[in-house]
Design a protein around this motif. Structure first.
Motif, PDB file in Angstrom:
ATOM      1  N   PRO A   1       1.399  23.989  21.955  1.00 18.45           N
ATOM      2  CA  PRO A   1       1.958  23.339  20.769  1.00 18.45           C
ATOM      3  C   PRO A   1       0.963  23.015  19.654  1.00 18.45           C
ATOM      4  CG  PRO A   1       1.639  21.715  22.483  1.00 18.45           C
ATOM      5  CD  PRO A   1       1.214  23.034  23.070  1.00 18.45           C
ATOM      6  N   HIS A   2      -0.289  23.446  19.773  1.00 14.46           N
ATOM      7  CA  HIS A   2      -1.279  23.100  18.740  1.00 14.46           C
ATOM      8  C   HIS A   2      -1.985  24.349  18.241  1.00 14.46           C
ATOM      9  CE1 HIS A   2      -0.662  18.884  19.595  1.00 14.46           C
ATOM     10  NE2 HIS A   2      -0.909  19.102  20.882  1.00 14.46           N
ATOM     11  N   ALA A   3      -2.327  24.317  16.933  1.00 14.33           N
ATOM     12  CA  ALA A   3      -2.987  25.462  16.324  1.00 14.33           C
ATOM     13  C   ALA A   3      -3.913  25.007  15.210  1.00 14.33           C
ATOM     14  CB  ALA A   3      -1.961  26.442  15.769  1.00 14.33           C
ATOM     15  N   TYR A   4      -4.907  25.857  14.904  1.00 15.13           N
ATOM     16  CA  TYR A   4      -5.763  25.662  13.748  1.00 15.13           C
ATOM     17  C   TYR A   4      -5.173  26.466  12.592  1.00 15.13           C
ATOM     18  CZ  TYR A   4      -8.961  24.406  17.534  1.00 15.13           C
ATOM     19  OH  TYR A   4      -9.512  23.851  18.653  1.00 15.13           O
ATOM     20  N   LYS A   5      -5.177  25.865  11.411  1.00 20.40           N
ATOM     21  CA  LYS A   5      -4.651  26.556  10.229  1.00 20.40           C
ATOM     22  C   LYS A   5      -5.787  27.248   9.496  1.00 20.40           C
ATOM     23  CE  LYS A   5      -1.803  25.761   6.110  1.00 20.40           C
ATOM     24  NZ  LYS A   5      -1.090  24.712   5.312  1.00 20.40           N
ATOM     25  N   ILE A   6      -5.658  28.557   9.293  1.00 22.44           N
ATOM     26  CA  ILE A   6      -6.665  29.358   8.595  1.00 22.44           C
ATOM     27  C   ILE A   6      -6.125  29.700   7.209  1.00 22.44           C
ATOM     28  CG2 ILE A   6      -8.029  31.483   8.645  1.00 22.44           C
ATOM     29  CD1 ILE A   6      -7.617  31.498  11.702  1.00 22.44           C
ATOM     30  N   THR A   7      -6.819  29.247   6.182  1.00 24.11           N
ATOM     31  CA  THR A   7      -6.297  29.362   4.815  1.00 24.11           C
ATOM     32  C   THR A   7      -7.109  30.308   3.936  1.00 24.11           C
ATOM     33  OG1 THR A   7      -7.582  27.427   4.140  1.00 24.11           O
ATOM     34  CG2 THR A   7      -5.321  27.041   4.897  1.00 24.11           C
ATOM     35  N   THR A   8      -7.854  31.218   4.531  1.00 19.84           N
ATOM     36  CA  THR A   8      -8.684  32.134   3.747  1.00 19.84           C
ATOM     37  C   THR A   8      -7.905  33.329   3.213  1.00 19.84           C
ATOM     38  OG1 THR A   8      -9.340  33.227   5.811  1.00 19.84           O
ATOM     39  CG2 THR A   8     -10.803  31.501   4.950  1.00 19.84           C
ATOM     40  N   ARG A   9      -6.653  33.502   3.637  1.00 20.64           N
ATOM     41  CA  ARG A   9      -5.824  34.611   3.176  1.00 20.64           C
ATOM     42  C   ARG A   9      -4.735  34.099   2.245  1.00 20.64           C
ATOM     43  NH1 ARG A   9      -4.258  37.976   8.532  1.00 20.64           N
ATOM     44  NH2 ARG A   9      -2.926  38.905   6.948  1.00 20.64           N
TER      45      ARG A   9
ATOM     46  N   PHE B   1      -2.126  30.933  11.710  1.00 20.80           N
ATOM     47  CA  PHE B   1      -2.190  29.831  12.665  1.00 20.80           C
ATOM     48  C   PHE B   1      -2.772  30.367  13.969  1.00 20.80           C
ATOM     49  CE2 PHE B   1       0.921  28.685   9.540  1.00 20.80           C
ATOM     50  CZ  PHE B   1       0.680  27.335   9.325  1.00 20.80           C
ATOM     51  N   GLU B   2      -3.928  29.808  14.355  1.00 22.68           N
ATOM     52  CA  GLU B   2      -4.621  30.242  15.562  1.00 22.68           C
ATOM     53  C   GLU B   2      -4.386  29.228  16.673  1.00 22.68           C
ATOM     54  OE1 GLU B   2      -9.162  30.738  17.154  1.00 22.68           O
ATOM     55  OE2 GLU B   2      -8.672  31.630  15.193  1.00 22.68           O
ATOM     56  N   CYS B   3      -3.797  29.706  17.752  1.00 21.51           N
ATOM     57  CA  CYS B   3      -3.506  28.838  18.891  1.00 21.51           C
ATOM     58  C   CYS B   3      -4.808  28.220  19.404  1.00 21.51           C
ATOM     59  CB  CYS B   3      -2.818  29.635  19.992  1.00 21.51           C
ATOM     60  SG  CYS B   3      -2.528  28.705  21.512  1.00 21.51           S
ATOM     61  N   SER B   4      -4.807  26.921  19.592  1.00 21.76           N
ATOM     62  CA  SER B   4      -6.018  26.237  20.053  1.00 21.76           C
ATOM     63  C   SER B   4      -6.267  26.437  21.539  1.00 21.76           C
ATOM     64  CB  SER B   4      -5.920  24.734  19.747  1.00 21.76           C
ATOM     65  OG  SER B   4      -4.769  24.178  20.362  1.00 21.76           O
ATOM     66  N   SER B   5      -5.311  27.083  22.239  1.00 18.48           N
ATOM     67  CA  SER B   5      -5.487  27.345  23.667  1.00 18.48           C
ATOM     68  C   SER B   5      -5.918  28.788  23.917  1.00 18.48           C
ATOM     69  CB  SER B   5      -4.199  27.052  24.433  1.00 18.48           C
ATOM     70  OG  SER B   5      -4.318  27.387  25.795  1.00 18.48           O
TER      71      SER B   5
ATOM     72  N   GLU C   1      -1.279  34.042  14.438  1.00 17.48           N
ATOM     73  CA  GLU C   1       0.046  34.446  13.977  1.00 17.48           C
ATOM     74  C   GLU C   1       0.213  34.095  12.508  1.00 17.48           C
ATOM     75  OE1 GLU C   1       4.804  33.823  15.028  1.00 17.48           O
ATOM     76  OE2 GLU C   1       3.265  33.008  16.331  1.00 17.48           O
ATOM     77  N   SER C   2       0.681  35.059  11.740  1.00 17.29           N
ATOM     78  CA  SER C   2       0.969  34.827  10.336  1.00 17.29           C
ATOM     79  C   SER C   2       2.235  33.994  10.193  1.00 17.29           C
ATOM     80  CB  SER C   2       1.143  36.160   9.611  1.00 17.29           C
ATOM     81  OG  SER C   2       1.686  35.968   8.316  1.00 17.29           O
ATOM     82  N   LEU C   3       2.317  33.271   9.093  1.00 13.62           N
ATOM     83  CA  LEU C   3       3.500  32.451   8.843  1.00 13.62           C
ATOM     84  C   LEU C   3       4.764  33.287   8.744  1.00 13.62           C
ATOM     85  CD1 LEU C   3       4.577  29.597   8.249  1.00 13.62           C
ATOM     86  CD2 LEU C   3       4.096  30.011   5.829  1.00 13.62           C
ATOM     87  N   ILE C   4       4.654  34.508   8.206  1.00 12.72           N
ATOM     88  CA  ILE C   4       5.860  35.324   8.024  1.00 12.72           C
ATOM     89  C   ILE C   4       6.117  36.271   9.194  1.00 12.72           C
ATOM     90  CG2 ILE C   4       5.741  35.208   5.512  1.00 12.72           C
ATOM     91  CD1 ILE C   4       4.550  38.013   5.496  1.00 12.72           C
ATOM     92  N   ALA C   5       5.231  36.278  10.199  1.00 10.85           N
ATOM     93  CA  ALA C   5       5.454  37.131  11.372  1.00 10.85           C
ATOM     94  C   ALA C   5       6.728  36.698  12.092  1.00 10.85           C
ATOM     95  CB  ALA C   5       4.268  37.045  12.313  1.00 10.85           C
ATOM     96  N   GLY C   6       7.537  37.663  12.491  1.00  9.84           N
ATOM     97  CA  GLY C   6       8.767  37.350  13.206  1.00  9.84           C
ATOM     98  C   GLY C   6       9.878  36.838  12.329  1.00  9.84           C
ATOM     99  N   THR C   7       9.737  36.972  11.010  1.00 16.89           N
ATOM    100  CA  THR C   7      10.795  36.595  10.076  1.00 16.89           C
ATOM    101  C   THR C   7      11.206  37.827   9.277  1.00 16.89           C
ATOM    102  OG1 THR C   7       9.441  36.094   8.120  1.00 16.89           O
ATOM    103  CG2 THR C   7       9.572  34.394   9.829  1.00 16.89           C
ATOM    104  N   ILE C   8      12.267  37.716   8.479  1.00 13.66           N
ATOM    105  CA  ILE C   8      12.687  38.857   7.669  1.00 13.66           C
ATOM    106  C   ILE C   8      11.677  39.150   6.563  1.00 13.66           C
ATOM    107  CG2 ILE C   8      15.136  38.498   8.131  1.00 13.66           C
ATOM    108  CD1 ILE C   8      15.371  37.330   5.296  1.00 13.66           C
TER     109      ILE C   8
END
Length: 312
Positions: free
Chosen positions: A60-68, A73-77, A82-89
């Motif tokens: 349930p936790h991730a680091y936010k990468i804002t260079t793009r 969002f990188e899983c902390s485990s 995963e990109s914000l728009i991955a798995g969406t239309i």
């Protein structure tokens, strides 16, 4: 900027009157989605309503990468990114989130529909991009409709899209046989409606084969439904006139907004009409639901849409 469009149909999807309608998306509404950051926050909430969870390990936790351009969002485990728009239309789209959300707003506030020409001019994209945005949204709507089955008291009637061109038993190429079904209340008023184009393999001329009726029931009606009645004879005195009226209004809506639709993509437009109508029955605003569907539906590419149009 304020977008204003004029249509020649009633505001209500169920309204039979023909009136001039003005609707607009206000400056205040557009301001809510005036930046990529605001749109990213809205998409994050729609995609992960209970907070981030890793698609790979469920953490349930991730680091936010804002260079793009769009955050990762990188899983902390497990460190899966995963990109914000991955798995969406929106996956794979180079259109900004701001234009995507402005498109969702315009579609939501257009009770009579908005076509690709209007959308391309409103948000400043090419016709092809606008057409693809609209069809991706209709794809999300179709997925949601497929997961909702008719239940309770169910009535089904045959109908037709396209004006009959001859009195013979032979079907004209512009005539598209339909089945319109609905869950109704005890007064016979529709509660949830589906309109489906009948595939050619279930037709004999203009007439519906019994297998076509069964196909509709199998894919759109709960198996345990006890009160189910289907009328497919074109001139039966037992026809459900309220359902025929819904199908007629759907055809008028499609023709007014989109100037007629061929068989290849007809189902997508029928699904959009029913989605709007069903939300109106429930008294719900369409924008919130469209945003949630857009974040939850699987990606769809332009080549795939052309090869495999929405058929159910």
């Amino acid at each position: 900027m304020v977008y204003i469009f004029i249509f020649q149909r009633g505001v209500s999807m169920a309204d039979e009157r023909t009136i001039t309608v003005t609707w607009k998306v206000s400056e205040e509404q557009l301001q809510l989605f005036s930046t990529e950051e605001a749109c990213a926050d809205m998409l994050f909430t729609a995609k992960w309503p209970d907070g981030f969870h890793c698609a790979r390990c469920g953490h349930p936790h991730a680091y936010k990468i804002t260079t793009r351009r769009l955050p990762l969002f990188e899983c902390s485990s497990c460190h899966y990114q995963e990109s914000l728009i991955a798995g969406t239309i929106m996956e794979g789209s180079r259109t900004t989130l701001r234009k995507w959300f402005h498109a969702l707003l315009l579609i939501s506030y257009a009770p009579c529909g908005i076509n690709a020409v209007q959308l391309s001019g409103a948000i400043g994209v090419t016709y092809k991009t606008a057409w693809l945005i609209l069809h991706k949204i209709r794809y999300a709507i179709s997925k949601a409709d497929a997961s909702t089955m008719l239940s309770g008291i169910v009535r089904v009637n045959s109908a037709l899209y396209g004006r009959p061109h001859n009195p013979s038993v032979n079907r004209h190429i512009q005539e598209q046989p339909l089945l319109v079904g609905a869950s109704i209340n005890t007064e016979g008023e529709p509660l949830y409606v589906k309109i489906k184009r009948v595939p050619d393999e279930y037709l004999q001329g203009r007439n519906l084969r019994p297998s076509g009726n069964q196909h509709f029931i199998q894919h759109n009606v709960e198996s345990k439904t006890g009160d189910l009645e289907c009328i497919t004879a074109r001139f039966s005195p037992r026809r459900f006139h309220r359902l025929l009226s819904v199908a007629k209004k759907a055809g008028q809506w499609i023709n007014a907004a989109y100037h007629g639709i061929g068989p290849k993509h007809l189902q997508a437009y029928l699904n959009e009409y029913c989605y709007r109508l069903n939300l109106e029955f429930q008294g719900e605003a369409i924008f919130r639901y469209l945003t949630q569907l857009s974040a939850a539906a699987a990606p769809l590419t332009y080549p795939k849409l052309l090869r495999f149009p929405i058929i159910s």
